[in-house]
Design an enzyme around this catalytic site. Structure first.
Site, PDB file in Angstrom:
ATOM      1  N   CYS A 173       1.155  -1.429   0.464  1.00  0.00           N
ATOM      2  CA  CYS A 173       0.183  -0.333  -0.081  1.00  0.00           C
ATOM      3  C   CYS A 173       0.764   1.290   0.309  1.00  0.00           C
ATOM      4  O   CYS A 173       1.701   1.326   0.778  1.00  0.00           O
ATOM      5  CB  CYS A 173      -0.777   0.024   0.977  1.00  0.00           C
ATOM      6  SG  CYS A 173      -2.805  -1.701   1.224  1.00  0.00           S
TER       7      CYS A 173
ATOM      8  N   ALA B  94      -2.755  -3.876  -2.511  1.00  0.00           N
ATOM      9  CA  ALA B  94      -4.256  -3.368  -2.623  1.00  0.00           C
ATOM     10  C   ALA B  94      -5.130  -3.081  -2.925  1.00  0.00           C
ATOM     11  O   ALA B  94      -5.342  -1.465  -2.939  1.00  0.00           O
ATOM     12  CB  ALA B  94      -4.222  -3.403  -0.888  1.00  0.00           C
TER      13      ALA B  94
ATOM     14  N   TYR C 167      -8.657  -8.354   6.801  1.00  0.00           N
ATOM     15  CA  TYR C 167      -9.708  -7.429   5.306  1.00  0.00           C
ATOM     16  C   TYR C 167     -10.769  -8.953   5.339  1.00  0.00           C
ATOM     17  O   TYR C 167     -11.470  -9.715   5.803  1.00  0.00           O
ATOM     18  CB  TYR C 167      -8.947  -7.434   4.560  1.00  0.00           C
ATOM     19  CG  TYR C 167      -7.873  -6.118   4.672  1.00  0.00           C
ATOM     20  CD1 TYR C 167      -7.810  -5.411   5.858  1.00  0.00           C
ATOM     21  CD2 TYR C 167      -6.377  -6.936   4.208  1.00  0.00           C
ATOM     22  CE1 TYR C 167      -6.843  -3.983   6.086  1.00  0.00           C
ATOM     23  CE2 TYR C 167      -5.328  -5.543   4.722  1.00  0.00           C
ATOM     24  CZ  TYR C 167      -5.640  -4.571   5.269  1.00  0.00           C
ATOM     25  OH  TYR C 167      -4.263  -3.522   6.013  1.00  0.00           O
TER      26      TYR C 167
END
Length: 354
Positions: free
Chosen positions: A24, A56, A181
């Site tokens: 990220c 991501a 997640y």
């Protein structure tokens, strides 16, 4: 096998066994890639990595980790990603994306601004969604439990983003089902306490991920590989286990997944994780052996000899690097020299070989 032996998955041949792990960057506005992403990802292709994954990439705006996350939830996101992919492929690397939904860990402050939950008043959003109304930790939002209509929306969003990825020219996709997640939250009995067909039994808790795989496979060509990243353990009692990961990997193999990217943790705040060099490679080895599927090893793999040993010893079919590639984007070229392997350099950099 060795680190610089090509790897063929369906119709795609990787020039070596080194992949760029999704990292990220928290540098997007409204999900758009920009010149930072071009330079960040492009340097790894020039440096000799075989597979370059984006960070991501959110399939819905509310599925972002932070407001600055990369996205692929609308057609307008495609133009810059196509430009980045063209550059990556021109350097001989394969371009791909990790599709993700942050679930109950959405709406956070980016790390260098403090991290942690981001309130609506500060630019975050509410509600966030999860399998059950259990916050990630004290001080975090209590998520709304997704109903079946919401689940169907998420499944459709993954498929729509996969179609955009294909149109952008991506050659590999990875489904993010790790690190706490949304898809991981459904897998774990600690974050999923539902009593409907998406909760309770192993079959029910894995249902959403398998539906996402099927939806992506309906738009993603048979000749292109599909990966899944899984947290192979949560490092706590009564959570998701390596045994569960083997069972899941076997099912995903039959569903059309080609490689399991074996990570760990992220779903339980405060879990004690014994971090050290190669601390997750044993999970990749077990899944590869017992589920009979290709695996990727990730986590503090930092030297050429270490990476080569992971491949030569049969622990994994690939290694995914993150921190070491940030330190040295040309790690693959350096590793080839250290391991006395011959690789192609970008012609602009050939003089550096001398």
């Amino acid at each position: 096998m060795h680190l610089f032996e090509p790897l063929t998955l369906r119709s795609i041949t990787l020039r070596n066994r080194i992949g760029v792990s999704p990292m990220c960057q928290y540098s997007s506005t409204d999900g758009f890639a920009n010149d930072w992403h071009l330079v960040h990802l492009g340097q790894f292709a020039v440096g000799g990595s075989a597979l370059v994954f984006t960070e991501a990439t959110a399939v819905t705006p509310e599925g972002r980790i932070s407001p600055q996350d990369l996205g692929l939830w609308k057609d307008e996101h495609m133009e810059v990603l196509a430009r980045i992919g063209a550059f990556v492929r021109a350097q001989g690397a394969v371009f791909g994306s990790q599709l993700a939904h942050a679930g109950r860990k959405a709406s956070v402050v980016r790390p260098w601004e403090g991290g942690g939950p981001l309130a609506v008043a500060g630019g975050g959003w509410s509600p966030i969604h999860a399998p059950s109304p259990i916050p990630f930790d004290a001080g975090w939002q209590t998520p709304l439990e997704l109903d079946e209509a919401g689940i169907a929306y998420v499944v459709g969003a993954f498929a729509a983003s996969a179609k955009r990825a294909l149109d952008v020219g991506m050659q590999v996709l990875e489904i993010h089902a790790a690190h706490g997640y949304l898809l991981h939250e459904f897998l774990s009995p600690l974050s999923n306490t539902r009593t409907d067909r998406y909760g309770g039994s192993f079959e029910n808790r894995t249902r959403l991920l398998r539906e996402v795989v099927a939806a992506i496979r309906s738009v993603w060509p048979d000749n292109l590989p599909l990966f899944a990243r899984v947290s192979c353990t949560e490092w706590v009692d009564d959570g998701w286990t390596p045994d569960d990961s083997v069972s899941l990997a076997s099912a995903l193999r039959d569903d059309g997944v080609d490689l399991i990217d074996c990570s760990s943790g992220g779903n339980i705040a405060g879990a004690k994780i014994p971090i050290g060099p190669g601390y997750q490679t044993r999970f990749a080895e077990r899944v590869r052996r017992d589920a009979k599927i290709a695996t990727g090893a990730v986590g503090l793999i930092t030297s050429a000899e270490q990476a080569d040993t992971v491949i030569r010893s049969g622990q994994a079919d690939m290694v995914f690097l993150a921190r070491e590639l940030l330190r040295d984007p040309h790690f693959p070229l350096r590793a080839a020299r250290e391991l006395r392997q011959t690789v192609d350099w970008a012609p602009q950099y050939v003089r550096a070989k001398l």
